[in-house]
Write an enzyme that holds these catalytic residues in place. Structure first.
Site: not given
Ligand code: GLN
Length: 203
Positions: A48, A50, A80, A171, A173
């Site tokens: 997501g 962060s 991620c 990812h 998942e």
């Molecule tokens: N770029 C996102 C972050 O810094 C991480 C990306 C992802 O979870 N797909 O939180």
């Protein structure tokens, strides 16, 4: 025993994790507020954004109790943005962004650069080749001595474990391949029997 695995659901890609957990015979529990942390056997922190997740963890009151559970060894799998949350230090994060220090890695957000910030690549893991989907992925810049590298891409670590924590820069998942989740549940968390962990894709 009914195994209950929390999936942090304040923001991000939590539904695909819940699907895989169901396929593996455990009960996913969406975590949106502190009361949801009761009676979970492990937790998945999804991808997501962060910085937004960190903010929502604070505003929902989840940060402190979740941090305590992680410090006490609640098994955790971060992917991620979830990996960023589990890290011990964040580079290029927002000023108010916090992490749990569940795994001794320093990660740089969005480190693969703009043109290639999303890509797919077959990565080498201890389970064999795994198709990795990287979406604005963080890069693991340093690993502490206690961190085990379980997967790498172009010589850089992208799947790491330490104690009861597992973290992927990509990812897993989204690949239709349950091996890494199985590994988490069996080997890291000890929640399903190890002998059910397959060695071949998709089994
Ligand atoms: N770029 C996102 C972050 O810094 C991480 C990306 C992802 O979870 N797909 O939180």
């Amino acid at each position: 025993m009914n195994v209950r695995v929390g999936v942090l659901a304040v923001q991000g890609a939590f539904l695909a994790h819940a699907d895989i957990l169901e396929q593996l015979g455990v009960t996913p529990v969406e975590i949106r507020q502190p009361a949801h942390l009761r009676d979970i056997d492990a937790i998945v922190l999804p991808g997501g954004e962060s910085g937004t997740m960190s903010k929502l963890l604070a505003s929902t009151g989840l940060h402190e109790p979740l941090g305590e559970l992680l410090a006490c060894g609640l098994p955790a799998f971060g992917t991620c943005a979830g990996m960023i949350l589990l890290a011990s230090s964040i580079l290029d994060g927002r000023d108010d962004q916090r992490c749990f220090g569940a795994i001794d890695i320093e990660v740089r957000r969005n480190a693969y650069g703009r043109q290639v910030d999303s890509f797919e690549a077959d990565i080498d893991t201890t389970f064999g080749e795994f198709h990795g989907v990287f979406i604005r992925a963080p890069r693991i810049e340093t690993c502490g001595a206690g961190v085990e590298v379980l997967g790498s891409h172009r010589g850089e670590p992208v799947l790491v474990g330490q104690g009861t924590a597992l973290a992927a820069a990509f990812h897993p998942e989204l690949s239709g391949d349950t091996r890494i989740h199985r590994f988490f549940l069996s080997h890291v968390a000890g929640l399903i029997p190890a002998e059910t962990t397959p060695t071949a894709k998709g089994q």
